[in-house]
Structure formats: structure tokens, C-alpha cells
Design an enzyme around this catalytic site. Structure first.
Site, PDB file in Angstrom:
ATOM      1  N   ASP A 158      42.104  49.608  38.037  1.00 48.81           N
ATOM      2  CA  ASP A 158      41.340  49.923  39.253  1.00 48.81           C
ATOM      3  C   ASP A 158      41.230  48.729  40.188  1.00 48.81           C
ATOM      4  OD1 ASP A 158      39.825  48.521  37.340  1.00 48.81           O
ATOM      5  OD2 ASP A 158      37.943  49.223  38.203  1.00 48.81           O
ATOM      6  N   SER A 199      41.281  46.567  43.272  1.00 47.64           N
ATOM      7  CA  SER A 199      41.196  46.887  44.694  1.00 47.64           C
ATOM      8  C   SER A 199      42.502  46.430  45.347  1.00 47.64           C
ATOM      9  CB  SER A 199      40.020  46.139  45.312  1.00 47.64           C
ATOM     10  OG  SER A 199      40.267  44.756  45.225  1.00 47.64           O
ATOM     11  N   THR A 234      42.824  42.692  45.207  1.00 49.16           N
ATOM     12  CA  THR A 234      43.097  42.110  43.883  1.00 49.16           C
ATOM     13  C   THR A 234      44.533  42.387  43.434  1.00 49.16           C
ATOM     14  OG1 THR A 234      40.777  42.353  43.303  1.00 49.16           O
ATOM     15  CG2 THR A 234      42.294  42.028  41.483  1.00 49.16           C
ATOM     16  N   ARG A 275      47.749  39.875  42.269  1.00 50.53           N
ATOM     17  CA  ARG A 275      48.569  40.042  41.054  1.00 50.53           C
ATOM     18  C   ARG A 275      50.052  40.168  41.429  1.00 50.53           C
ATOM     19  NH1 ARG A 275      44.170  38.886  39.323  1.00 50.53           N
ATOM     20  NH2 ARG A 275      42.631  40.289  38.408  1.00 50.53           N
ATOM     21  N   GLU A 279      28.793  48.192  34.019  1.00 50.98           N
ATOM     22  CA  GLU A 279      29.467  46.899  33.800  1.00 50.98           C
ATOM     23  C   GLU A 279      28.710  45.748  34.447  1.00 50.98           C
ATOM     24  OE1 GLU A 279      33.457  46.493  35.410  1.00 50.98           O
ATOM     25  OE2 GLU A 279      33.786  44.631  34.307  1.00 50.98           O
ATOM     26  N   LYS A 301      30.034  48.295  29.557  1.00 49.55           N
ATOM     27  CA  LYS A 301      31.216  47.426  29.648  1.00 49.55           C
ATOM     28  C   LYS A 301      30.742  45.992  29.866  1.00 49.55           C
ATOM     29  CE  LYS A 301      35.547  46.757  32.154  1.00 49.55           C
ATOM     30  NZ  LYS A 301      36.752  47.416  32.631  1.00 49.55           N
ATOM     31  N   GLY A 349      38.091  39.624  31.351  1.00 52.12           N
ATOM     32  CA  GLY A 349      37.418  38.553  32.085  1.00 52.12           C
ATOM     33  C   GLY A 349      38.161  37.239  32.295  1.00 52.12           C
ATOM     34  N   GLY A 350      39.460  37.193  31.965  1.00 50.18           N
ATOM     35  CA  GLY A 350      40.187  35.937  32.121  1.00 50.18           C
ATOM     36  C   GLY A 350      40.604  35.326  30.789  1.00 50.18           C
ATOM     37  N   SER A 384      38.293  47.683  27.399  1.00 53.14           N
ATOM     38  CA  SER A 384      38.503  48.288  28.717  1.00 53.14           C
ATOM     39  C   SER A 384      39.110  47.173  29.559  1.00 53.14           C
ATOM     40  CB  SER A 384      37.171  48.769  29.306  1.00 53.14           C
ATOM     41  OG  SER A 384      37.376  49.241  30.617  1.00 53.14           O
TER      42      SER A 384
END
Ligand code: 13P
Length: 341
Positions: free
Chosen positions: A24, A26, A29, A33, A178, A220, A263-264, A290
Site C-alpha cells: 500500500d 503511496s 513512497t 522504491r 497501526e 500492527k 519498519g526498516g 504484515s
């Protein structure tokens, strides 16, 4: 509201052996990537990329319980005209939708944010339900730094999360709640533990005040983990032990499931941490992944925007999905990683 049905969907999302694909990102984002793999981010390239993932039969049928989509994607069709939502449904996975509209600066709280998107959410949820979404996601962002997070940021974000969750349940959509405590700082694992505890306690307090049915939601959270820039990196065992201790203290057993964000963390760390937590069972809730980055970094790289790499991208995705599926049952071993490709 049909709570039995909400509970059925929430439970299906965290069924042992499967987890959620967070696809998901945006438009901003996903552009970041794609920039990293030298691909132009267009409506078509985003569609082609996501179609590749959703057509990865092995991953989707066996290891993915649900897919979180971005607004653009939920309305898109595959190249052959099949709605992408239908591809997901036909694999047996449940379509979901990110409904928050990102973060804005929080007034009076320098460096902190509030997640927005509550206006007209009820109407948007209705349309998403008609399109096939059976669960949703809203991400609150809490940063750790000098003098932050403030109680103000924790409190207003928890309030918004609960407002969103109540609206979802009224629309017969399972809310994924989340509250992400970022791992970007130089803090150690104990500081992350302490902040996450405050955030989770406040979030569940707000969920109760706003009458959200815990049986019809999924949490989450981040793991209890060292900040990326901390010189003191906690071991896999310490992350697993502290995360489970924290979640047992804060998350009522009425919640059907917990699905972590990555989260990285590196791909393999995210898998190893989930796996180690299952060695500490039995647990009162379903516990799975997730993941966004930790599931997609490898397929993105293998694909690199080229049609001739679709099979390689799908095989990289299937591998990560399988590793995390095994980890969701405590059956993963690092030796399985070396057998990749
Ligand atoms: P990451 O796993 O990349 O953190 O993304 C998960 C997610 O959905 C964040 O909102």
C-alpha cells in the site's frame, strides 16, 4: 455491525502459516522504491509491478492471507482487464485498503506528526467495501528523539486510530490499528520498549472509550527493537523476548491477532525475529507478519521493471513469503535462506 463476521476476517488474516502483504505504498513512497531500482514510476509501471506480485501463485495461495492496497491500486485492472482485487480474491487472500491520508505536522509539537484522513472516511469505506475490501489500515507515526514523543502526540494519534477503527467496524471492515514507533533513532531497545508501552496503553484506552470491539480488529505494531543508529544492537533472542513481554502486558487476549510491520529491518532479521517469538509460545493471539519492505525488497530488485524478469521477481517474492510463512509457525531456520534461488 456483524461482529462474528469481523472476527472471522480478523482471524483469517493471522492464520498460522500466512501473513499480510503490505503493498500500500503511496505514490510518493513507491516512487522512492522504484528510483532505487532505476524504474520510472508511472500508473502503468506501478500496475505491472503489483500485478506481478498478485499473480505469484505459490506465494499468494500458500503464504499470504491478505493484501493491503493503496487507493490507486484498488481501482486498477490487470493488463488483461481483470480487476487487481479479483486476482487477490481468486488466490484466496483478502483485499484490504490503506485509508489514512498520511501525516501532517502536529501544531505546538515540533518534529511530531498527526495522521490525517478522518474527514469523509465513512463514505470512502462504503465504496471500498463495495469494491471488495474487507479490512483497512491506518498508520500513526511516533518518533523517538530528544524530548519526544510528547504525551500530546501519543494521545492525539491514539484518538485518531480509535476514531478510524470505530468507523471501519461500523462499515463492516476490520481495522488494522497501526501505531508505529519508528526505529530510525539512536535509542536502545529499552527506550523503544518504554515508548511502545506508553503508545499501546494509550491506544487500547482510546479503543475502549470509543467502543471498538477488540474481537474484530488486528494490531500492527513495531517490535521492541534497538534504534538503527544505536551502537547497542539487541540480539534476535532479546528482541523476541522483550517484544512478547511487552505485547502480553499491553494487548488484551480478546484481540484475535497481531501482524508486525518490518519498519526498516533487513529481510532476514524480520523473519528471524518473528520466528524466535514463536519459540516462546503458547501465545494468546495469532502472531504474524504484515511486511512491506521485508517482503518486497527482493522481488523489486529481481524485477527491476523488466517484463523478462517477472518470473525472477515472482520467485524472489515466493521465497520471502515462504520464509515468513514458516516463521509465523516457528518453523524457519537460517539454513533455508541459503537454499534460495
Ligand atoms: P514496512 O514493513 O516496510 O515497515 O511496511 C509496513 C507498513 O504497512 C507500514 O505502514
Amino acid at each position: 455491525m456483524n461482529l462474528t463476521e469481523l472476527n472471522r476476517v480478523a482471524t483469517a488474516l493471522v492464520v498460522p502459516g500466512k501473513g499480510i502483504l503490505a503493498a500500500d505504498e503511496s505514490s510518493g513512497t513507491i516512487k522512492k522504491r522504484f528510483d532505487a531500482i532505476g524504474v520510472d514510476s508511472t500508473e502503468e509501471s506501478r500496475r505491472d509491478y503489483r500485478e506481478m506480485l498478485f499473480r505469484s501463485t505459490e506465494a499468494m495461495n500458500r503464504y499470504i492471507s491478505g493484501v493491503i492496497l493503496y487507493d490507486e491500486t484498488i481501482w486498477q485492472d490487470a493488463k488483461d482487464g481483470t480487476p487487481l482485487v479479483k486476482l487477490i480474491e481468486s488466490s484466496g487472500a483478502i483485499p484490504g485498503i490503506k485509508v489514512d491520508e498520511g501525516t501532517q505536522a502536529l501544531p505546538m509539537c515540533p518534529g511530531e506528526t498527526i495522521t490525517v484522513g478522518l474527514d469523509r472516511l465513512a463514505e470512502r469505506l462504503k465504496k471500498y467495501y463495495e469494491r471488495g475490501a474487507r479490512f483497512a489500515k491506518w498508520r500513526a507515526v511516533i518518533d523517538i528523539g530528544s524530548g519526544i514523543p510528547s504525551m500530546t502526540a501519543i494521545s492525539v494519534n491514539a484518538h485518531a486510530l480509535a476514531r478510524y477503527a470505530a468507523l471501519c467496524q461500523a462499515a463492516q471492515i476490520v481495522p488494522i490499528v497501526e501505531p508505529e514507533v519508528l526505529m530510525d533513532g539512536d535509542h536502545d531497545i529499552d527506550r523503544c520498549y518504554e515508548v511502545t508501552q506508553r503508545v499501546l496503553n494509550k491506544t487500547f484506552q482510546e479503543l475502549r472509550i470509543q467502543r471498538v470491539a477488540l474481537e474484530g480488529m488486528v494490531l500492527k505494531p513495531n517490535m521492541a527493537i534497538s534504534g538503527k543508529k544505536s551502537p547497542k544492537q539487541a540480539s534476535v533472542e532479546e528482541v523476541a523476548e522483550k517484544t512478547i513481554r511487552l505485547l502480553k502486558a499491553c494487548v488484551p487476549a480478546a484481540v484475535p491477532g497481531i501482524a508486525f510491520l518490518s519498519g526498516g529491518q533487513s529481510d532476514e532479521e524480520a523473519t528471524a525475529h518473528l520466528n524466535a517469538m514463536h519459540k516462546l509460545g503458547p501465545l494468546p493471539w495469532g502472531l504474524t507478519f504484515s511486511y512491506g519492505r521485508a517482503l518486497q525488497a527482493a522481488p523489486q530488485k529481481a524485477w527491476s521493471g523488466k517484463a523478462e524478469n517477472v518470473a525472477a521477481g515472482q520467485s524472489a517474492f515466493s521465497h520471502r513469503a515462504r520464509m515468513n510463512g514458516l516463521a509465523s509457525k516457528g518453523e524457519w531456520q537460517s539454513s533455508l535462506e541459503q537454499k534460495a534461488d
